[in-house]
Design a protein around this motif. Structure first.
Motif, PDB file in Angstrom:
ATOM      1  N   ASP A   1       0.831  -1.204   0.000  1.00 29.93           N
ATOM      2  CA  ASP A   1       0.000   0.000   0.000  1.00 29.93           C
ATOM      3  C   ASP A   1       0.864   1.252   0.000  1.00 29.93           C
ATOM      4  O   ASP A   1       0.561   2.242  -0.675  1.00 29.93           O
ATOM      5  N   VAL A   2       1.930   1.215   0.791  1.00 21.90           N
ATOM      6  CA  VAL A   2       2.856   2.355   0.832  1.00 21.90           C
ATOM      7  C   VAL A   2       3.459   2.590  -0.544  1.00 21.90           C
ATOM      8  O   VAL A   2       3.552   3.721  -1.029  1.00 21.90           O
ATOM      9  N   LEU A   3       3.881   1.483  -1.211  1.00 17.63           N
ATOM     10  CA  LEU A   3       4.465   1.606  -2.548  1.00 17.63           C
ATOM     11  C   LEU A   3       3.457   2.206  -3.522  1.00 17.63           C
ATOM     12  O   LEU A   3       3.782   3.100  -4.302  1.00 17.63           O
ATOM     13  N   SER A   4       2.224   1.707  -3.473  1.00 22.52           N
ATOM     14  CA  SER A   4       1.195   2.190  -4.389  1.00 22.52           C
ATOM     15  C   SER A   4       0.938   3.680  -4.196  1.00 22.52           C
ATOM     16  O   SER A   4       0.894   4.449  -5.155  1.00 22.52           O
ATOM     17  N   GLN A   5       0.795   4.105  -2.933  1.00 24.67           N
ATOM     18  CA  GLN A   5       0.512   5.509  -2.661  1.00 24.67           C
ATOM     19  C   GLN A   5       1.730   6.385  -2.936  1.00 24.67           C
ATOM     20  O   GLN A   5       1.598   7.523  -3.371  1.00 24.67           O
TER      21      GLN A   5
ATOM     22  N   HIS B   1       7.287  -3.123 -17.040  1.00 23.34           N
ATOM     23  CA  HIS B   1       6.206  -3.704 -16.238  1.00 23.34           C
ATOM     24  C   HIS B   1       6.012  -2.926 -14.940  1.00 23.34           C
ATOM     25  O   HIS B   1       4.873  -2.673 -14.513  1.00 23.34           O
ATOM     26  N   PHE B   2       7.101  -2.509 -14.306  1.00 27.18           N
ATOM     27  CA  PHE B   2       7.032  -1.742 -13.056  1.00 27.18           C
ATOM     28  C   PHE B   2       6.326  -0.399 -13.283  1.00 27.18           C
ATOM     29  O   PHE B   2       5.442  -0.010 -12.508  1.00 27.18           O
ATOM     30  N   VAL B   3       6.712   0.301 -14.341  1.00 25.47           N
ATOM     31  CA  VAL B   3       6.119   1.611 -14.620  1.00 25.47           C
ATOM     32  C   VAL B   3       4.635   1.467 -14.929  1.00 25.47           C
ATOM     33  O   VAL B   3       3.802   2.246 -14.440  1.00 25.47           O
ATOM     34  N   ARG B   4       4.275   0.453 -15.717  1.00 24.79           N
ATOM     35  CA  ARG B   4       2.871   0.262 -16.073  1.00 24.79           C
ATOM     36  C   ARG B   4       2.024  -0.153 -14.874  1.00 24.79           C
ATOM     37  O   ARG B   4       0.892   0.301 -14.701  1.00 24.79           O
ATOM     38  N   SER B   5       2.567  -1.010 -14.024  1.00 24.15           N
ATOM     39  CA  SER B   5       1.782  -1.539 -12.902  1.00 24.15           C
ATOM     40  C   SER B   5       1.652  -0.542 -11.766  1.00 24.15           C
ATOM     41  O   SER B   5       0.673  -0.568 -11.021  1.00 24.15           O
ATOM     42  N   GLN B   6       2.656   0.349 -11.607  1.00 22.84           N
ATOM     43  CA  GLN B   6       2.626   1.256 -10.463  1.00 22.84           C
ATOM     44  C   GLN B   6       2.196   2.666 -10.851  1.00 22.84           C
ATOM     45  O   GLN B   6       2.020   3.495 -10.008  1.00 22.84           O
TER      46      GLN B   6
END
Length: 529
Positions: A5-9, A524-529
């Motif tokens: 959650d921290v990563l997403s925000q 993939h990281f840029v698209r997913s986050q």
């Protein structure tokens, strides 16, 4: 809050901040292009170098250390003591504002009143604006710690737009006002910024949303300094960490704004040349400011929340270590590729960019060489921002104190090198000195990261190693665009310029396609986050 959650925000905060910085820079560059046609280079030099340096120095010295210390660790803490600590930024800001204001008024060279009128009023206004901004510091830290993305975007957007609108109106109607124009605009900027945060918390505290989120502050009165019964006024652990960061922040400010201090205190460039240097510097730092700085600020919060300061890698939760290592590796790869792209294509398009933006005043003389050197400096800025944000998020107090000695030596070396390189190579010397400074800081941070992860299976520094095939494409693109600049730019008419732009666009497209094919994990990281 879970690490995911921290990563997403955090990524939302970084991307929103990046978009916000795009708005800031576009508006600022448009404003500079506009004011260049109405005001003198000398006036812009005094505003953008001398007075802005006063404002940024006061704000940085008064709050940077508090931000670093109070954003470390979990949001579950005694916020009363943290808020008490943050209010100390205001008296500290008043002290720095008065002290440095006297230096600016009485010890530095005063501009010719016929060319730059109302200098004294400008110094007072910019110092006062710094103190006004510090009044919102407890609100800013509370919002940043709880990842209030929209609040930051709205507050800073409104303040910048308000400042720009007032500046344009006053420049068109009363250009003879000189520094009064920028003084009033600066005071409006900080006032709107602080009021946005205050109004938000007035509406938010006590609301159902705040209750649902179990927000640690219930009413506005709790955001004022308050004695805690039978307890100390401050969290002394945070206070000691703040003192360590304060000693470091003083040195970091010299390293960050070193060329402006050399220009201001040693008079190596006149006010007109300072104005040109600042415009080129702002243009060169466009990507650094709107991408790298938001990433550094946001992921500092991420690393500080996911990993515990002062603990080695074996004593951390291994799931959190794995996530932090993966994010660090991909962030390094991301900023490295952005930096390389700017360096390669910036070299061949610097003169064209300056000619379009400011005409012959910028594209002749040292302007193009300044921007070419800055294109290289962007690469150093890219890597340093991410490596330092991880390092500062994990360092314990003792490590911060030891690093202060490194920063002290770097500060002295940087000032000396800046002075000599400026005499040797003019304003380009500032950029070269900055590259040297950033190189040393990067080396220190990389050494820290390597030592931190050496007892684990994770190797995040591999993010600094792009695909060999991608490097080859960069080299080929650089060679082609340089030859294109020689043959088609920039005194052969607009058709030749369009050919040069087309060649660059083809090379850029080839680079991006190669990047998408070779760096799949990053994509993939840029698209997913």
């Amino acid at each position: 809050m879970a690490s995911q959650d921290v990563l997403s925000q955090t990524t939302r905060l970084a991307s929103s901040s990046a978009l916000l910085q795009v708005l800031f820079r576009v508006v600022t560059f448009g404003l500079n292009a506009f004011t260049l046609r109405y005001l003198s280079r000398e006036l812009l030099g005094v505003v953008n170098v001398r007075l802005t340096l006063l404002y940024s120095t006061v704000v940085f010295l008064a709050r940077e250390a508090f931000r670093r210390a109070c954003l470390s660790g979990s949001t579950k803490r005694n916020w009363t003591k943290t808020i008490n600590l943050l209010w100390l930024t205001v008296p500290l800001g008043v002290f720095w504002s008065v002290f440095l204001g006297l230096v600016w008024l009485h010890l530095l060279e005063v501009p010719d009143p016929s060319v730059v009128p109302h200098y004294q009023a400008g110094v007072v206004a910019f110092g006062l604006s710094a103190v006004i901004e510090l009044l919102g510091e407890p609100f800013w830290v509370l919002a940043q710690a709880h990842l209030f993305v929209r609040l930051k975007v709205i507050a800073e957007s409104l303040s910048v737009v308000s400042k720009c609108i007032l500046t344009v109106i006053l420049v068109m109607l009363y250009p003879q006002w000189g520094l009064y124009i920028f003084s009033l605009a600066q005071l409006l900027y900080t006032s709107v910024l602080v009021m946005c945060y205050v109004i938000h918390f007035v509406m938010f505290l006590g609301s159902p949303e705040a209750t649902k989120k179990s927000f640690p502050v219930a009413r506005m009165k709790a955001l004022l300094p308050k004695l805690v019964e039978d307890e100390s006024f401050l969290n002394w652990k945070e206070a000691r960490l703040t003192w360590s960061f304060f000693k470091q922040s003083f040195l970091k400010q010299i390293l960050t704004e070193g060329e402006r201090y050399v220009m201001t205190f040693l008079n190596v460039l006149n006010f007109g040349d300072q104005g040109v240097y600042d415009i080129v510097n702002n243009l060169g730092s466009l990507v650094a400011r709107f991408i790298f700085l938001p990433i550094e600020e946001s992921f500092y919060v991420f690393f500080a929340k996911v990993l515990e300061r002062g603990k080695n890698v074996k004593d951390q939760k291994q799931d959190d270590v794995a996530m932090a290592a993966n994010v660090l590796e991909l962030l390094l790869k991301l900023v490295l590729l952005i930096g390389l792209t700017i360096t390669v294509f910036g070299y061949a398009f610097s003169q064209l960019a300056l000619d379009i933006y400011g005409g012959s005043m910028l594209s002749s003389g040292t302007g193009p060489n300044l921007l070419r050197c800055y294109s290289l400096y962007v690469l150093f800025l890219a890597i340093n921002g991410v490596t330092e944000c991880f390092t500062f998020a994990l360092m314990c107090k003792e490590e911060v104190d030891r690093y202060n000695f490194v920063m002290l030596a770097l500060s002295f070396m940087f000032l000396c090198i800046s002075y000599f390189l400026t005499h040797w190579h003019g304003s380009v010397g500032f950029i070269l000195a900055n590259c040297f400074n950033m190189g040393i800081r990067i080396a220190h941070s990389i050494h820290y990261i390597y030592d931190y992860f050496k007892e684990s299976t994770y190797r995040p520094l591999t993010g600094l190693l792009p695909s060999p095939f991608l490097i080859l494409v960069y080299v080929i693109s650089g060679v082609i665009t340089v030859f294109s600049e020689v043959f088609f730019c920039c005194d052969k008419g607009w058709m030749a310029r369009l050919v040069h732009i087309s060649v660059g666009a083809v090379c850029f497209a080839a680079t991006i396609i190669t990047m998408l094919c070779t760096e799949t994990k990053l994509v993939h990281f840029v698209r997913s986050q």
